[in-house]
Design a protein around this motif. Structure first.
Motif, mmCIF file in Angstrom:
data_model
loop_
_atom_site.group_PDB
_atom_site.id
_atom_site.type_symbol
_atom_site.label_atom_id
_atom_site.label_comp_id
_atom_site.label_asym_id
_atom_site.label_seq_id
_atom_site.Cartn_x
_atom_site.Cartn_y
_atom_site.Cartn_z
ATOM 1 N N THR A 107 0.823 -1.205 0.000
ATOM 2 C CA THR A 107 0.000 0.000 0.000
ATOM 3 C C THR A 107 0.858 1.257 0.000
ATOM 4 O O THR A 107 0.525 2.242 -0.659
ATOM 5 N N LYS A 108 1.977 1.222 0.698
ATOM 6 C CA LYS A 108 2.880 2.380 0.722
ATOM 7 C C LYS A 108 3.430 2.699 -0.665
ATOM 8 O O LYS A 108 3.841 3.821 -0.931
ATOM 9 N N ALA A 109 3.421 1.697 -1.560
ATOM 10 C CA ALA A 109 3.896 1.896 -2.931
ATOM 11 C C ALA A 109 2.728 1.944 -3.918
ATOM 12 O O ALA A 109 2.924 1.787 -5.115
ATOM 13 N N ARG A 151 -1.964 -2.711 -4.844
ATOM 14 C CA ARG A 151 -3.021 -3.422 -4.125
ATOM 15 C C ARG A 151 -2.730 -4.917 -4.151
ATOM 16 O O ARG A 151 -2.758 -5.548 -5.206
ATOM 17 N N LEU A 152 -2.432 -5.469 -3.010
ATOM 18 C CA LEU A 152 -2.212 -6.898 -2.868
ATOM 19 C C LEU A 152 -3.551 -7.493 -2.448
ATOM 20 O O LEU A 152 -4.118 -7.099 -1.423
ATOM 21 N N HIS A 153 -4.077 -8.416 -3.233
ATOM 22 C CA HIS A 153 -5.408 -8.962 -2.941
ATOM 23 C C HIS A 153 -5.534 -10.365 -3.516
ATOM 24 O O HIS A 153 -4.557 -10.958 -3.898
ATOM 25 N N LYS A 154 -6.749 -10.906 -3.526
ATOM 26 C CA LYS A 154 -7.076 -12.268 -3.956
ATOM 27 C C LYS A 154 -6.480 -13.303 -2.996
ATOM 28 O O LYS A 154 -5.938 -14.314 -3.406
ATOM 29 N N PHE A 155 -6.590 -13.035 -1.702
ATOM 30 C CA PHE A 155 -6.064 -13.934 -0.692
ATOM 31 C C PHE A 155 -6.987 -15.125 -0.488
ATOM 32 O O PHE A 155 -8.195 -15.019 -0.612
ATOM 33 N N ASN A 156 -6.382 -16.243 -0.131
ATOM 34 C CA ASN A 156 -7.128 -17.441 0.219
ATOM 35 C C ASN A 156 -6.362 -18.164 1.308
ATOM 36 O O ASN A 156 -5.163 -17.950 1.486
#
Length: 146
Positions: A98-100, A103-108
């Motif tokens: 997020t600081k960059a 968006r890191l997502h699609k977690f399981n």
């Protein structure tokens, strides 16, 4: 993933394409961000993630290690000993990215407690709309593994 990384102005000539303007005339355009399909994009994304992780490795050692050693472009697989460690890893990896403006997502996860620690909007599409208390968690494939 690739669109998160800006192409330096002098390098934009290497990512030219033709398109039509609103009045129908053919116009020369240049990409300002890295795109899917360019041979350089995976390397740029990997370098960018490594750079971001390096910037925050002292604050979030495990999350930085995940970003540098357990991600392949935009898919990652890892294992940790406890549910708390999994939630902490996800939280800190998201914080770093997020600081960059990534968006890191699609977690399981195979653990319902971990899934509850992840906002529904950030979960994998396959588990986004299921009742994790009543339904069995589905298997999912990533990097060719189930």
């Amino acid at each position: 993933m690739f669109l998160n990384f800006i192409v330096d102005r002098p390098d934009r000539d290497f990512l030219r394409f033709l398109g039509t303007s609103k009045n129908g005339k053919i116009k020369d355009y240049r990409m300002t961000k890295h795109l899917f399909g360019a041979a350089s994009s995976p390397g740029v994304a990997t370098y960018g993630l490594h750079r971001i992780a390096d910037d925050y490795k002292d604050e979030h050692q495990h999350a930085a290690k995940f970003l540098t050693e357990e991600l392949y472009v935009d898919d990652g697989v890892t294992s940790v000993s406890t549910e708390e460690q999994a939630i902490d890893l996800i939280t800190n990896a998201v914080k770093i990215c997020t600081k960059a403006n990534i968006r890191l997502h699609k977690f399981n996860s195979n653990r319902k407690t971990v899934l509850l620690g992840i906002p529904e909007s950030e979960r994998s599409e396959q588990i986004k709309n299921i009742n994790i208390f009543e339904e069995q968690l589905p298997n999912e494939r990533t990097l060719g593994m189930e």
